[in-house]
Write a protein that holds these residues in place. Structure first.
Motif, short mmCIF file in Angstrom:
data_model
loop_
_atom_site.label_atom_id
_atom_site.label_comp_id
_atom_site.label_asym_id
_atom_site.label_seq_id
_atom_site.Cartn_x
_atom_site.Cartn_y
_atom_site.Cartn_z
N GLN A 1 0.84 -1.18 0.00
CA GLN A 1 0.00 0.00 0.00
C GLN A 1 0.88 1.24 0.00
OE1 GLN A 1 -2.78 0.14 3.21
NE2 GLN A 1 -3.63 2.12 2.60
N VAL A 2 0.59 2.15 -0.93
CA VAL A 2 1.38 3.37 -1.04
C VAL A 2 1.00 4.34 0.07
CG1 VAL A 2 1.86 5.36 -2.48
CG2 VAL A 2 1.60 3.11 -3.53
N GLN A 3 2.01 4.89 0.71
CA GLN A 3 1.78 5.90 1.74
C GLN A 3 2.53 7.17 1.40
OE1 GLN A 3 2.85 3.86 5.46
NE2 GLN A 3 0.67 3.87 5.98
N LEU A 4 1.85 8.30 1.58
CA LEU A 4 2.45 9.62 1.42
C LEU A 4 2.30 10.33 2.76
CD1 LEU A 4 1.62 8.78 -1.56
CD2 LEU A 4 1.54 11.22 -2.03
N VAL A 5 3.41 10.79 3.30
CA VAL A 5 3.39 11.46 4.60
C VAL A 5 3.85 12.90 4.41
CG1 VAL A 5 4.26 11.46 6.94
CG2 VAL A 5 3.83 9.29 5.78
N GLU A 6 2.94 13.83 4.70
CA GLU A 6 3.24 15.25 4.56
C GLU A 6 3.64 15.85 5.90
OE1 GLU A 6 -0.46 15.56 1.45
OE2 GLU A 6 -0.52 15.01 3.57
N SER A 7 4.45 16.88 5.84
CA SER A 7 4.83 17.61 7.05
C SER A 7 5.21 19.03 6.66
CB SER A 7 6.00 16.91 7.75
OG SER A 7 7.14 16.87 6.91
N GLY A 8 5.33 19.89 7.68
CA GLY A 8 5.80 21.24 7.45
C GLY A 8 4.74 22.32 7.53
N GLY A 9 3.49 21.92 7.65
CA GLY A 9 2.44 22.93 7.76
C GLY A 9 2.50 23.64 9.11
N GLY A 10 1.71 24.70 9.23
CA GLY A 10 1.68 25.44 10.49
C GLY A 10 1.06 26.80 10.32
N LEU A 11 1.27 27.62 11.35
CA LEU A 11 0.75 28.99 11.37
C LEU A 11 1.88 29.96 11.11
CD1 LEU A 11 -1.48 31.08 12.08
CD2 LEU A 11 -0.79 30.82 14.48
N VAL A 12 1.67 30.88 10.19
CA VAL A 12 2.70 31.86 9.85
C VAL A 12 2.03 33.19 9.56
CG1 VAL A 12 2.67 31.26 7.39
CG2 VAL A 12 4.76 32.21 8.41
N GLN A 13 2.75 34.27 9.78
CA GLN A 13 2.22 35.60 9.46
C GLN A 13 2.35 35.87 7.97
OE1 GLN A 13 4.28 38.39 12.03
NE2 GLN A 13 2.62 38.29 13.53
N ALA A 14 1.50 36.73 7.49
CA ALA A 14 1.56 37.14 6.09
C ALA A 14 2.97 37.64 5.76
CB ALA A 14 0.53 38.22 5.80
N GLY A 15 3.47 37.22 4.61
CA GLY A 15 4.82 37.56 4.19
C GLY A 15 5.86 36.53 4.59
N GLY A 16 5.47 35.60 5.44
CA GLY A 16 6.40 34.58 5.91
C GLY A 16 6.54 33.42 4.95
N SER A 17 7.29 32.42 5.40
CA SER A 17 7.59 31.26 4.56
C SER A 17 7.35 29.96 5.31
CB SER A 17 9.06 31.30 4.13
OG SER A 17 9.35 32.43 3.35
N LEU A 18 7.03 28.94 4.56
CA LEU A 18 6.94 27.57 5.06
C LEU A 18 7.47 26.63 3.98
CD1 LEU A 18 3.38 27.34 6.71
CD2 LEU A 18 5.58 27.24 7.90
N ARG A 19 7.97 25.49 4.42
CA ARG A 19 8.41 24.46 3.48
C ARG A 19 7.69 23.16 3.80
NH1 ARG A 19 14.11 21.21 2.97
NH2 ARG A 19 14.27 21.17 0.69
N LEU A 20 6.88 22.72 2.86
CA LEU A 20 6.17 21.46 3.02
C LEU A 20 7.00 20.32 2.43
CD1 LEU A 20 2.54 22.49 1.97
CD2 LEU A 20 3.66 22.70 4.20
N SER A 21 6.91 19.16 3.07
CA SER A 21 7.58 17.96 2.58
C SER A 21 6.56 16.84 2.44
CB SER A 21 8.68 17.52 3.54
OG SER A 21 9.65 18.51 3.71
N CYS A 22 6.82 15.97 1.49
CA CYS A 22 5.95 14.80 1.30
C CYS A 22 6.85 13.63 0.94
CB CYS A 22 4.95 15.08 0.19
SG CYS A 22 3.95 13.65 -0.27
N THR A 23 6.88 12.63 1.80
CA THR A 23 7.71 11.45 1.58
C THR A 23 6.82 10.27 1.23
OG1 THR A 23 9.38 12.27 3.13
CG2 THR A 23 9.44 9.93 2.60
N ALA A 24 7.21 9.57 0.15
CA ALA A 24 6.37 8.50 -0.38
C ALA A 24 7.04 7.15 -0.23
CB ALA A 24 6.07 8.77 -1.85
N SER A 25 6.21 6.12 -0.15
CA SER A 25 6.73 4.77 0.03
C SER A 25 6.84 4.01 -1.29
CB SER A 25 5.83 3.99 0.99
OG SER A 25 4.53 3.85 0.45
N VAL A 26 6.61 4.69 -2.43
CA VAL A 26 6.64 4.01 -3.72
C VAL A 26 8.06 3.76 -4.20
CG1 VAL A 26 4.41 4.88 -4.49
CG2 VAL A 26 6.46 6.23 -4.91
N ARG A 27 8.19 2.77 -5.07
CA ARG A 27 9.45 2.46 -5.74
C ARG A 27 9.15 2.10 -7.19
NH1 ARG A 27 11.20 3.96 -1.58
NH2 ARG A 27 12.90 3.16 -0.30
N PRO A 28 9.85 2.62 -8.20
CA PRO A 28 10.84 3.67 -8.03
C PRO A 28 10.20 5.05 -8.05
CG PRO A 28 10.81 2.94 -10.29
CD PRO A 28 9.77 2.14 -9.57
#
Length: 123
Positions: A1-28
């Motif tokens: 079963q394929v799994q995708l796990v996201e992270s990096g979300g949150g609360l930020v003020q306008a003008g700020g930055s965030l970096r989202l990540s998504c790691t998958a269990s698929v091959r290749p």
């Protein structure tokens, strides 16, 4: 079963930055296209950005120049760097994989989806 796990979300003020990540269990992982979509309450899910198997990218007009999608095939991970965030970027962000390897804008092109991560931008 394929799994995708996201992270990096949150609360930020306008003008700020965030970096989202998504790691998958698929091959290749290298063969897959990857996309980011978002959904706000009361709105339909919308395309944000995508990257195909070769690294070519595709962006929604509303985020072009502010967001950057990238991938690290060695880590089975796709990233979404979000700069210059605005309150209207507030949404649940989902990553998705396309087994055909494309950077499609249509959500029905994607075979696998993550659970979503909340991004909230305060004014």
């Amino acid at each position: 079963q394929v799994q995708l796990v996201e992270s990096g979300g949150g609360l930020v003020q306008a003008g700020g930055s965030l970096r989202l990540s998504c790691t998958a269990s698929v091959r290749p992982f290298d063969d897959y296209g990857a996309g980011w979509f978002r959904q706000s309450p009361g709105k339909e899910r919308e395309f944000v950005a995508a990257i195909d198997w070769s690294g070519s990218t595709n962006y929604a007009g509303s985020v072009k120049g502010r967001f950057t999608i990238s991938r690290d095939n060695a880590k089975n991970t796709v990233f979404l760097q979000m700069n210059g965030l605005k309150p209207e970027d507030t949404a649940v962000y989902y990553c998705a994989l396309d087994s055909a390897g494309s950077s499609a804008r249509l959500s029905n092109r994607y075979d696998h989806w993550g659970q979503g991560t909340q991004v909230t931008v305060s004014s």
